[in-house]
Design a protein around this motif. Structure first.
Motif, PDB file in Angstrom:
ATOM      1  N   UNK A  59       0.816  -1.227   0.000  1.00  0.00           N
ATOM      2  CA  UNK A  59       0.000   0.000   0.000  1.00  0.00           C
ATOM      3  C   UNK A  59       0.850   1.277   0.000  1.00  0.00           C
ATOM      4  N   UNK A  60       1.949   1.360   0.772  1.00  0.00           N
ATOM      5  CA  UNK A  60       2.775   2.581   0.703  1.00  0.00           C
ATOM      6  C   UNK A  60       3.323   2.847  -0.703  1.00  0.00           C
ATOM      7  N   UNK A  61       3.750   1.797  -1.396  1.00  0.00           N
ATOM      8  CA  UNK A  61       4.259   1.950  -2.758  1.00  0.00           C
ATOM      9  C   UNK A  61       3.138   2.407  -3.688  1.00  0.00           C
ATOM     10  N   UNK A  62       1.945   1.829  -3.500  1.00  0.00           N
ATOM     11  CA  UNK A  62       0.785   2.222  -4.303  1.00  0.00           C
ATOM     12  C   UNK A  62       0.476   3.702  -4.111  1.00  0.00           C
ATOM     13  N   UNK A  63       0.608   4.189  -2.878  1.00  0.00           N
ATOM     14  CA  UNK A  63       0.368   5.602  -2.603  1.00  0.00           C
ATOM     15  C   UNK A  63       1.330   6.504  -3.349  1.00  0.00           C
ATOM     16  N   UNK A  64       2.598   6.094  -3.411  1.00  0.00           N
ATOM     17  CA  UNK A  64       3.594   6.881  -4.145  1.00  0.00           C
ATOM     18  C   UNK A  64       3.274   6.904  -5.638  1.00  0.00           C
ATOM     19  N   UNK A  65       2.824   5.775  -6.174  1.00  0.00           N
ATOM     20  CA  UNK A  65       2.445   5.699  -7.591  1.00  0.00           C
ATOM     21  C   UNK A  65       1.289   6.660  -7.882  1.00  0.00           C
ATOM     22  N   UNK A  66       0.294   6.696  -7.006  1.00  0.00           N
ATOM     23  CA  UNK A  66      -0.841   7.608  -7.181  1.00  0.00           C
ATOM     24  C   UNK A  66      -0.367   9.057  -7.146  1.00  0.00           C
ATOM     25  N   UNK A  67       0.515   9.365  -6.205  1.00  0.00           N
ATOM     26  CA  UNK A  67       1.057  10.728  -6.112  1.00  0.00           C
ATOM     27  C   UNK A  67       1.747  11.123  -7.415  1.00  0.00           C
ATOM     28  N   UNK A  68       2.583  10.243  -7.943  1.00  0.00           N
ATOM     29  CA  UNK A  68       3.310  10.549  -9.178  1.00  0.00           C
ATOM     30  C   UNK A  68       2.354  10.713 -10.357  1.00  0.00           C
ATOM     31  N   UNK A  69       1.318   9.893 -10.405  1.00  0.00           N
ATOM     32  CA  UNK A  69       0.320  10.012 -11.474  1.00  0.00           C
ATOM     33  C   UNK A  69      -0.301  11.407 -11.491  1.00  0.00           C
ATOM     34  N   UNK A  70      -0.749  11.863 -10.333  1.00  0.00           N
ATOM     35  CA  UNK A  70      -1.421  13.165 -10.255  1.00  0.00           C
ATOM     36  C   UNK A  70      -0.439  14.320 -10.431  1.00  0.00           C
ATOM     37  N   UNK A  71       0.796  14.151  -9.973  1.00  0.00           N
ATOM     38  CA  UNK A  71       1.782  15.227 -10.082  1.00  0.00           C
ATOM     39  C   UNK A  71       2.207  15.472 -11.520  1.00  0.00           C
ATOM     40  N   UNK A  72       2.399  14.398 -12.263  1.00  0.00           N
ATOM     41  CA  UNK A  72       2.948  14.545 -13.609  1.00  0.00           C
ATOM     42  C   UNK A  72       1.911  14.473 -14.727  1.00  0.00           C
ATOM     43  N   UNK A  73       0.724  13.992 -14.433  1.00  0.00           N
ATOM     44  CA  UNK A  73      -0.270  13.856 -15.495  1.00  0.00           C
ATOM     45  C   UNK A  73      -1.465  14.804 -15.348  1.00  0.00           C
ATOM     46  N   UNK A  74      -1.772  15.213 -14.151  1.00  0.00           N
ATOM     47  CA  UNK A  74      -2.949  16.063 -14.004  1.00  0.00           C
ATOM     48  C   UNK A  74      -3.089  16.658 -12.632  1.00  0.00           C
ATOM     49  N   UNK A  75      -2.195  17.594 -12.298  1.00  0.00           N
ATOM     50  CA  UNK A  75      -2.180  18.152 -10.951  1.00  0.00           C
ATOM     51  C   UNK A  75      -3.486  18.857 -10.607  1.00  0.00           C
ATOM     52  N   UNK A  76      -4.131  19.505 -11.598  1.00  0.00           N
ATOM     53  CA  UNK A  76      -5.388  20.214 -11.339  1.00  0.00           C
ATOM     54  C   UNK A  76      -6.492  19.257 -10.902  1.00  0.00           C
ATOM     55  N   UNK A  77      -6.371  17.998 -11.274  1.00  0.00           N
ATOM     56  CA  UNK A  77      -7.385  17.005 -10.932  1.00  0.00           C
ATOM     57  C   UNK A  77      -7.361  16.646  -9.455  1.00  0.00           C
ATOM     58  N   UNK A  78      -6.303  17.034  -8.753  1.00  0.00           N
ATOM     59  CA  UNK A  78      -6.136  16.693  -7.344  1.00  0.00           C
ATOM     60  C   UNK A  78      -7.300  17.185  -6.492  1.00  0.00           C
ATOM     61  N   UNK A  79      -7.917  18.307  -6.887  1.00  0.00           N
ATOM     62  CA  UNK A  79      -9.008  18.897  -6.088  1.00  0.00           C
ATOM     63  C   UNK A  79     -10.281  18.066  -6.147  1.00  0.00           C
ATOM     64  N   UNK A  80     -10.405  17.190  -7.130  1.00  0.00           N
ATOM     65  CA  UNK A  80     -11.533  16.263  -7.190  1.00  0.00           C
ATOM     66  C   UNK A  80     -12.907  16.913  -7.217  1.00  0.00           C
ATOM     67  N   UNK A  81     -13.787  16.454  -6.325  1.00  0.00           N
ATOM     68  CA  UNK A  81     -15.158  16.961  -6.284  1.00  0.00           C
ATOM     69  C   UNK A  81     -15.212  18.469  -6.054  1.00  0.00           C
ATOM     70  N   UNK A  82     -14.277  18.990  -5.271  1.00  0.00           N
ATOM     71  CA  UNK A  82     -14.272  20.417  -4.986  1.00  0.00           C
ATOM     72  C   UNK A  82     -14.045  21.248  -6.248  1.00  0.00           C
ATOM     73  N   UNK A  83     -13.235  20.732  -7.161  1.00  0.00           N
ATOM     74  CA  UNK A  83     -13.006  21.436  -8.423  1.00  0.00           C
ATOM     75  C   UNK A  83     -14.306  21.536  -9.214  1.00  0.00           C
ATOM     76  N   UNK A  84     -15.076  20.458  -9.243  1.00  0.00           N
ATOM     77  CA  UNK A  84     -16.339  20.461  -9.987  1.00  0.00           C
ATOM     78  C   UNK A  84     -17.328  21.442  -9.367  1.00  0.00           C
ATOM     79  N   UNK A  85     -17.425  21.440  -8.039  1.00  0.00           N
ATOM     80  CA  UNK A  85     -18.336  22.375  -7.360  1.00  0.00           C
ATOM     81  C   UNK A  85     -17.921  23.815  -7.640  1.00  0.00           C
ATOM     82  N   UNK A  86     -16.625  24.093  -7.575  1.00  0.00           N
ATOM     83  CA  UNK A  86     -16.130  25.449  -7.876  1.00  0.00           C
ATOM     84  C   UNK A  86     -16.470  25.857  -9.299  1.00  0.00           C
ATOM     85  N   UNK A  87     -16.313  24.925 -10.239  1.00  0.00           N
ATOM     86  CA  UNK A  87     -16.590  25.239 -11.644  1.00  0.00           C
ATOM     87  C   UNK A  87     -18.077  25.489 -11.884  1.00  0.00           C
TER      88      UNK A  87
END
Length: 439
Positions: A59-87
């Protein structure tokens, strides 16, 4: 009376509804299909984890993989549901299309390796992301984008839980406390209904929950045909459900803020979260609080389904699920909060029913919907969810628990982008249209 005026008004209403029906149809079919694939995939990875318990140690390794995915592929997506509500409130850059594959893959990784998370957030984010992309394709006007994003929320929520009416109301009620925007009522309903039907057509089946308790219509007073002691217990339970929702919101937000403040390397945050989950699982010697928690093949384990039966949960099951989920989501893993909130509420309801002598299945059902109501500030949607999931026999108790929980959860919630439409109590002066995160 100007008959022409009223004729034109009805013509405009008809053309408006026809326009949105045609717009929403392909969108709902797409979202329903994507949600069906997500639910099928989630079932596969959950079963794989149960068959291979050792995956938890990765699980710790999986967490790092998720972090790298969001950092390098779509950092704006990190806000999730809150981004949609704001929009929806203030359309700006839009919801990135990459949010759909990112949150889908991130959630599946979280569940494959044992993180405690849900599925609602994933479905809603996919719905909003697909809706935003669709708006660009059909060149939808800017003023109509908010409505389309709301239909994406309704479609995702309605399909993932099999509750289209709840999804409709949730999409409108979740935007602001004490305020519901009816402009999108019919588009949201069409989207939720069709997305749910599409998901079902793909062979996806939702878990069925049963409340066997039926009120005997006690007449304690000639004008009050209700079980008064049970009503009082439901009010008391509603208070505790609201406080549980408040505690969950504050704890998950607090864990996230503390981690960002004291852990210098951001990739290390989910790794620490994974280690904490492993440690807690080792201490408790049970896998009950990993994954969704809807059901568990081990009869000795606690799950949402088991909470509807006497002895189906311990007195502290609700707390452990709350802690596991707050750590998982607060430290960077992906998934929703709602299914864990169902677990927390059902387990707390089981405990309340056991202690007070109230029907355990009813109290579990009330907790199921009321903790969710308190944590998301959506009491009407959650009352309707009770009807869609459990039947209408006990609607009075659903409403009492959800409405009470809504007030006692305070001006907090799992969605920091929610606005203040109306303070819960007039004596509590709150700035209108302010985000919960900014209070």
């Amino acid at each position: 009376m100007d008959k022409r005026k009223y004729s034109l008004e009805h013509f405009f209403v008809f053309s408006h509804l026809l326009k949105w029906t045609l717009i929403v149809l392909p969108l709902a079919l797409c979202i329903g299909s994507v949600v069906a694939f997500f639910l099928w995939s989630l079932e596969q990875v959950t079963q794989h984890r149960l068959d291979h318990p050792w995956l938890l140690y990765l699980l710790p390794v999986a967490g790092i993989v998720i972090y790298l995915m969001y950092t390098y592929l779509g950092k704006e997506s990190e806000s999730g549901n809150n981004l949609i509500i704001d929009e929806i409130h203030e359309p700006r850059k839009g919801v990135p299309a990459i949010m759909t594959p990112l949150v889908l893959l991130g959630t599946l990784i979280t569940h494959l390796f044992g993180g405690s998370a849900g599925r609602e957030g994933t479905a809603v984010q996919m719905g909003g992301s697909i809706a935003n992309l669709y708006a660009r394709v059909i060149k939808l006007k800017r003023q109509d984008l908010s409505i389309l994003l709301m239909t994406g929320i309704a479609a995702g929520f309605g399909a993932v839980f099999g509750t289209p009416v709840t999804g409709t109301i949730f999409a409108m009620e979740v935007l602001a406390l004490g305020s519901i925007k009816h402009t999108a009522l019919v588009p949201c309903f069409i989207a939720a209904l069709l997305a749910d039907a599409t998901c079902t057509a793909w062979g996806i089946h939702h878990t069925e929950y049963h409340i066997l308790f039926v009120d005997d219509d006690h007449a304690y007073l000639p004008f009050l045909h209700i079980d008064l002691p049970l009503l009082i217990k439901s009010i008391f339970a509603g208070v505790l459900f609201g406080l549980a929702g408040f505690f969950f919101s504050q704890l998950s937000h607090g864990i996230k803020k503390t981690a960002n403040r004291y852990i210098p390397y951001k990739w290390l945050i989910p790794a620490v979260g994974g280690c904490i989950i492993i440690l807690l699982t080792f201490i408790l010697q049970t896998d009950s609080y990993l994954g969704l928690g809807v059901s568990n093949p081990n009869p000795a384990s606690v799950s949402i389904v088991s909470c509807f039966k006497e002895g189906g949960a311990t007195y502290w099951s609700w707390f452990w699920k709350l802690l596991f989920t707050a750590v998982t989501l607060g430290l960077g893993f992906k998934g929703g909060e709602v299914t864990p909130l169902f677990f927390i509420g059902a387990a707390l309801g089981n405990t309340i029913g056991t202690i007070t002598g109230a029907p355990v299945d009813l109290m579990a059902g009330l907790g199921f919907i009321a903790v969710f109501a308190g944590a998301t500030n959506t009491p009407i949607a959650c009352t309707i969810m009770g009807i869609e999931l459990f039947g209408s026999n006990n609607i009075l108790y659903y409403a009492v628990a959800c409405f009470t929980a809504y007030y006692f959860s305070g001006h907090s919630g799992i969605y920091g982008a929610q606005r203040i439409g109306q303070a819960k109590i007039d004596l509590l002066k709150k700035d209108m249209n302010k985000r919960l995160n900014d209070l």
